[in-house]
Scaffold this active site. Sequence first.
Site, PDB file in Angstrom:
ATOM      1  N   HIS A 202       0.804  -1.215   0.000  1.00 22.19           N
ATOM      2  CA  HIS A 202       0.000   0.000   0.000  1.00 22.19           C
ATOM      3  C   HIS A 202       0.841   1.270   0.000  1.00 22.19           C
ATOM      4  O   HIS A 202       0.308   2.366  -0.075  1.00 22.19           O
ATOM      5  CB  HIS A 202      -0.902   0.035   1.239  1.00 22.19           C
ATOM      6  CG  HIS A 202      -0.141   0.290   2.504  1.00 22.19           C
ATOM      7  ND1 HIS A 202       0.508  -0.707   3.178  1.00 22.19           N
ATOM      8  CD2 HIS A 202       0.111   1.428   3.191  1.00 22.19           C
ATOM      9  CE1 HIS A 202       1.118  -0.201   4.236  1.00 22.19           C
ATOM     10  NE2 HIS A 202       0.904   1.089   4.276  1.00 22.19           N
TER      11      HIS A 202
HETATM   12  C1  UD1 Z   1      -1.007   5.751   6.235  1.00 25.28           C
HETATM   13  C2  UD1 Z   1       0.392   6.109   6.784  1.00 25.28           C
HETATM   14  C3  UD1 Z   1       1.309   4.899   6.599  1.00 25.28           C
HETATM   15  C4  UD1 Z   1       0.691   3.635   7.192  1.00 25.28           C
HETATM   16  C5  UD1 Z   1      -0.691   3.437   6.588  1.00 25.28           C
HETATM   17  C6  UD1 Z   1      -1.408   2.206   7.107  1.00 25.28           C
HETATM   18  C7  UD1 Z   1       0.975   8.493   6.451  1.00 25.28           C
HETATM   19  C8  UD1 Z   1       1.863   9.427   5.718  1.00 25.28           C
HETATM   20  N1  UD1 Z   1       1.001   7.205   6.037  1.00 25.28           N
HETATM   21  O1  UD1 Z   1      -0.858   5.483   4.830  1.00 25.28           O
HETATM   22  O2  UD1 Z   1       2.547   5.160   7.251  1.00 25.28           O
HETATM   23  O3  UD1 Z   1       1.513   2.536   6.886  1.00 25.28           O
HETATM   24  O4  UD1 Z   1      -1.485   4.600   6.888  1.00 25.28           O
HETATM   25  O5  UD1 Z   1      -2.577   1.989   6.371  1.00 25.28           O
HETATM   26  O6  UD1 Z   1       0.286   8.915   7.361  1.00 25.28           O
HETATM   27  N2  UD1 Z   1      -8.345   5.434   2.437  1.00 25.28           N
HETATM   28  C9  UD1 Z   1      -9.628   4.970   2.501  1.00 25.28           C
HETATM   29  N3  UD1 Z   1     -10.171   4.710   3.729  1.00 25.28           N
HETATM   30  C10 UD1 Z   1      -9.493   4.881   4.883  1.00 25.28           C
HETATM   31  C11 UD1 Z   1      -8.174   5.344   4.810  1.00 25.28           C
HETATM   32  C12 UD1 Z   1      -7.602   5.625   3.588  1.00 25.28           C
HETATM   33  O7  UD1 Z   1     -10.284   4.802   1.487  1.00 25.28           O
HETATM   34  O8  UD1 Z   1     -10.053   4.604   5.972  1.00 25.28           O
HETATM   35  C13 UD1 Z   1      -7.746   5.697   1.114  1.00 25.28           C
HETATM   36  C14 UD1 Z   1      -8.009   7.110   0.630  1.00 25.28           C
HETATM   37  O9  UD1 Z   1      -8.128   7.098  -0.754  1.00 25.28           O
HETATM   38  C15 UD1 Z   1      -6.734   7.838   1.014  1.00 25.28           C
HETATM   39  C16 UD1 Z   1      -5.695   6.754   0.786  1.00 25.28           C
HETATM   40  O10 UD1 Z   1      -6.333   5.544   1.168  1.00 25.28           O
HETATM   41  O11 UD1 Z   1      -6.502   9.001   0.270  1.00 25.28           O
HETATM   42  C17 UD1 Z   1      -4.439   6.936   1.575  1.00 25.28           C
HETATM   43  O12 UD1 Z   1      -4.747   7.084   2.957  1.00 25.28           O
HETATM   44  P1  UD1 Z   1      -3.691   7.813   3.934  1.00 25.28           P
HETATM   45  O13 UD1 Z   1      -4.159   7.743   5.334  1.00 25.28           O
HETATM   46  O14 UD1 Z   1      -3.331   9.138   3.368  1.00 25.28           O
HETATM   47  O15 UD1 Z   1      -2.383   6.955   3.739  1.00 25.28           O
HETATM   48  P2  UD1 Z   1      -2.125   5.403   3.859  1.00 25.28           P
HETATM   49  O16 UD1 Z   1      -1.626   4.918   2.554  1.00 25.28           O
HETATM   50  O17 UD1 Z   1      -3.236   4.656   4.502  1.00 25.28           O
END
Ligand code: UD1
Length: 362
Positions: A202
């Site tokens: 991811h």
């Molecule tokens: C974040 C952390 C990463 C961790 C990961 C675990 C940062 C910079 N990164 O990355 O270190 O390993 O969490 O998952 O904070 N999304 C959903 N639903 C959710 C959450 C996210 O659909 O509940 C999707 C959205 O499109 C979002 C994307 O995932 O824009 C990325 O989510 P984000 O929290 O920005 O980063 P992660 O890749 O989850």
Amino acid sequence: MKIAVIVGTRPELIKMALLIKELKKRDPNHLFIHSGQHYDYFMDGMVMELFNLPIPDHHSGIGSGSHSETTAKIMTKMEKLILNEKINLLVVHGDTNTTLAASLAACKTNAKIAHVEAGLRSFDRTMPEEHNRILVDHLSNYLFCPTEGAVNNLKTEGITKGVHLVGQSIVDAVDYISNSVPPSILDKLSLNPKSYLFVTFHRQENTDNLFRLNGIVDAIHYLTTLSPYKVVLALHPRTKKILIENNLLKLLINHPHIRVLDPPPNFHESIHLQQHAKIVLTDSGGLQEEACILGTPCITLRENTERPETVNCGANTLAGFNTVKIIDAVKNVLTQQTVWYHPYGPPGVSDKILNILSQKTK
Ligand code: UD1
């Protein structure tokens, strides 16, 4: 002394769950805060249920956005909250945008900061997490390191005050889960132990770079032709979105030897799937630790790791995103019989951290 713990993402919730429960047990006036960076049921609510966590005292509900947007929103909300609630000490975890934003707000309101999982370094400044963890370590008053290597990283950067080697809090979470009835996920998927490779990825560096994404997806396809093992792919929402945008998800879902888990398994199921997998292939930091603790070999889909202890003890191989390198790593691991002791210490890390904090803040 009013203490607050803040989390925002699935891994923070998992690794802080036992600490939050214990903190609330010791004094219910201490606060549990959730930024809302993760919000889907299977990224958030499911973890809360699994660990029987109390409802957060404050939920900021900030949701997804760009890095700066998310960080700024959390920072602004946390500044108000710290002042209104008169929080003296904020406990943060790891390296997410929630961790950085909350730490900046604490620093600007003169609250003390305790950083759990301090001192990790990938030495890769292209990772958003690397900036976050470096900045938070340099802002923190109390730094709780999982390993000697993490303590040494801090020493190299001139941080020696307030540093405590306590072990890795994921050991508490794995221990807690291992004491409950195993989930029926293998039966549900008609899988035999050691008959499959468990895959997750991811990280932004892999999903948002089409070259790397294709390298990993091609490796998954190729592995099904090379080995008798099935591939079980747990789908993170970020990965799902990118795979759909690039027309890659259908091919994986329709493949007879690939099982795509969407939504991804809960933490208990993930631990069970890792424990019984032949190999774990991942770009997640947490899974590198979990596989190492569970005794399953791991191949990391990155060129570096902030968890070098897992590589040094023989549990983990860095393969990057190149298809050939990933396949070679799988072939190598399948021919080896390596046994290791994990480097993360015994359970009881959450208690240890709270005991140190209550002594230091008397
Ligand atoms: C974040 C952390 C990463 C961790 C990961 C675990 C940062 C910079 N990164 O990355 O270190 O390993 O969490 O998952 O904070 N999304 C959903 N639903 C959710 C959450 C996210 O659909 O509940 C999707 C959205 O499109 C979002 C994307 O995932 O824009 C990325 O989510 P984000 O929290 O920005 O980063 P992660 O890749 O989850």
